[in-house]
Design an enzyme around this catalytic site. Structure first.
Site, short mmCIF file in Angstrom:
data_model
loop_
_atom_site.label_atom_id
_atom_site.label_comp_id
_atom_site.label_asym_id
_atom_site.label_seq_id
_atom_site.Cartn_x
_atom_site.Cartn_y
_atom_site.Cartn_z
N HIS A 458 39.06 -28.10 37.86
CA HIS A 458 39.86 -27.84 36.67
C HIS A 458 41.36 -28.04 36.92
CE1 HIS A 458 40.48 -26.63 32.66
NE2 HIS A 458 39.62 -25.64 32.59
N ASP A 462 39.92 -31.29 32.59
CA ASP A 462 39.75 -30.21 31.61
C ASP A 462 38.35 -30.25 31.02
OD1 ASP A 462 42.38 -29.26 31.89
OD2 ASP A 462 43.13 -30.80 30.52
#
Length: 486
Positions: A458, A462
């Site tokens: 992350h 995303d």
């Protein structure tokens, strides 16, 4: 004259190997190229063939010992030849020389047993290390083999050093030939925090990668105030002695971790520390793929010589997703994203062992250039050679994205750990028939389905990006079409 059997070099950066198991015993006849012993290195396990036909003479390196590349581990005798009265072992002489030159390590916790290597004691029980101050400050000139080995510590050690801006060459290692172990670097970090040891001259950036930096076609945006690398935890506390997980009256059996298990443990811990792991799940209808596979599997086997499994279909869909969302085929380097132009797909292979399974991830290089037949051949070949210990170190390196398939063991879904330095790994659950609502009239039907998971970093990927990537994979599998299949 006896022929020396040596510890081979299984890759450019590999300086030592652990002899795991002898497949022959002294006095056994061996043919040339017949497997003689098994070794384990930082990269791969392998069976090593005999360099000559004859009789296995004296074994100089015992099972479990870790020795340098080029060490004589045994001798092969010709027919009718007797073993010389004294066959000097390179390992023994190396240890004797090393014990006379051993430097005293800095105060701190001793290296953990088997964390970086199993014990390599024989004779005096000492292991040769480099002379000098142990910090890379010896006489000027080219780096010695020992200095190179110290800086080529395990991925876990290098990761901890990078997080704390430490130059590994500043640390006096207690491992083989001065190699820095996890215990050494954690003790160094602890002393830095307590003011008991000087820090490195200045925080070091991660070393330059071997390949050239990707060309930039547009001006880069201004540097961030907080680089990505600083979003990592500020410190890693040096752990104290682990509490004993059993009581005095408990019935237990202690067994050292295998080299492979140690490397897996290091790699997994380093990955969890490095990447911000998130996992998303998709259910994918594999009915169309299953129908094409069943319809073509006999002709495919006759034409190509390999079985048609689900894996080449999945690799094809993965490649399509990467082409549309190349961030899934990238790596993080300090505050930059390295986009990989090659698509090298790692395929996790479970290796049956005495107590459980081990794991290797051979790599299909330039997978995007292969047809369905080529992918099937490559995947089957790499998996077979992984199980028979025939892989070279180069074949388990250079992956850009990985597929793991726990579904073959019945698992419905999982949250796999990212294979560093990649940013994504695709997990495939069990492919099975399920009752689903289908068609425009919401009728009930039986479909072949599977849960797919995508674990991603992350820091740079995303959730929306990962989901769009998976939508491409899902579309390609649910509507699969290949001109080579009828």
């Amino acid at each position: 004259m006896p022929i020396d059997v040596i510890m081979p070099q299984m890759g450019e950066s590999i300086a030592e190997g652990t002899l795991v198991k002898w497949l022959k015993k002294p006095g056994d006849h061996v043919e040339r190229d017949e497997n003689l012993f098994e070794i384990s290195t930082d990269k791969v396990d392998a069976e090593i063939p005999s360099p000559s036909a004859g009789t296995l003479g004296e074994i100089l390196v015992q099972e479990g010992q870790t020795v340098e590349v080029g060490t004589v581990v045994a001798t092969i005798l010709a027919a009718g030849e007797a073993q010389p009265a004294a066959a000097p072992a390179k390992a023994a002489s190396s240890q004797a020389d090393g014990s006379a030159q051993r430097s005293v390590s800095s105060p701190g916790p001793a290296a953990e047993p088997s964390a970086e290597r199993p014990a390599a004691e024989s004779g005096s029980g000492q292991v040769a290390v480099t002379s000098g101050d142990g910090a890379g400050n010896g006489a000027a000139g080219p780096a010695t083999k020992e200095e190179l080995r110290r800086t080529r510590s395990s991925p876990l050690v290098r990761n901890i050093a990078r997080e704390h801006g430490i130059d590994i060459s500043q640390i006096r290692g207690s491992g083989l030939s001065g190699r820095v172990t996890k215990g050494d670097i954690l003790a160094y970090v602890e002393r830095q925090g307590a003011g008991g040891a000087p820090a490195a001259a200045e925080p070091q950036r991660a070393p330059e990668p071997a390949r050239a930096e990707p060309a930039r076609t547009e001006p880069r945006e201004p540097a961030r105030t907080v680089p990505i690398e600083r979003l990592e935890p500020a410190a890693v506390a040096a752990p104290g002695p682990a509490p004993r997980p059993f009581g005095d009256s408990d019935r237990v059996e202690l067994e050292p971790m295998s080299i492979m298990r140690q490397r897996i443990a290091e790699h997994m811990i380093a990955s969890r520390r490095t990447s911000a792991h998130v996992t998303s799940f998709f259910e994918i209808d594999m009915t169309r793929v299953d129908e094409q596979r069943r319809r073509n599997k006999e002709s495919f086997l006759a034409d190509s010589g390999v079985k048609l499994t689900f894996m080449p279909f999945i690799i094809k869909a993965l490649i399509a997703g990467v082409k549309e969302w190349p961030i899934l085929n990238a790596s993080v380097w300090n505050d930059q994203i390295v986009f990989k132009r090659d698509i090298n797909v790692g395929i996790a292979v479970a290796l049956q062992q005495e107590r459980g399974f081990g794991l290797l991830v051979p790599v299909i290089r330039h997978a995007d250039e292969l047809s369905l037949v080529g992918l099937a051949r490559a995947a089957n070949d790499l998996a077979e050679r992984a199980r028979t210990k025939k892989l070279s170190p180069d074949e388990v390196q250079g992956g850009t994205i990985t597929i793991t398939n726990p579904g073959v063991f019945g698992s419905l879904a999982g949250t796999p750990i990212i294979n560093q330095p990649q940013v994504a790994i695709l997990g495939v659950g069990a492919i099975e028939k399920r009752v689903k609502v289908v068609g425009p009239n919401d009728s009930i039907g039986v479909r072949t389905c599977a849960y797919f998971s995508i674990s991603y970093d992350h820091r740079v990927v995303d959730g929306a990006t990962a989901d769009h990537f998976m939508l491409v994979v899902k579309d390609r599998l649910e509507n699969f079409s290949d001109p080579s299949l009828k």
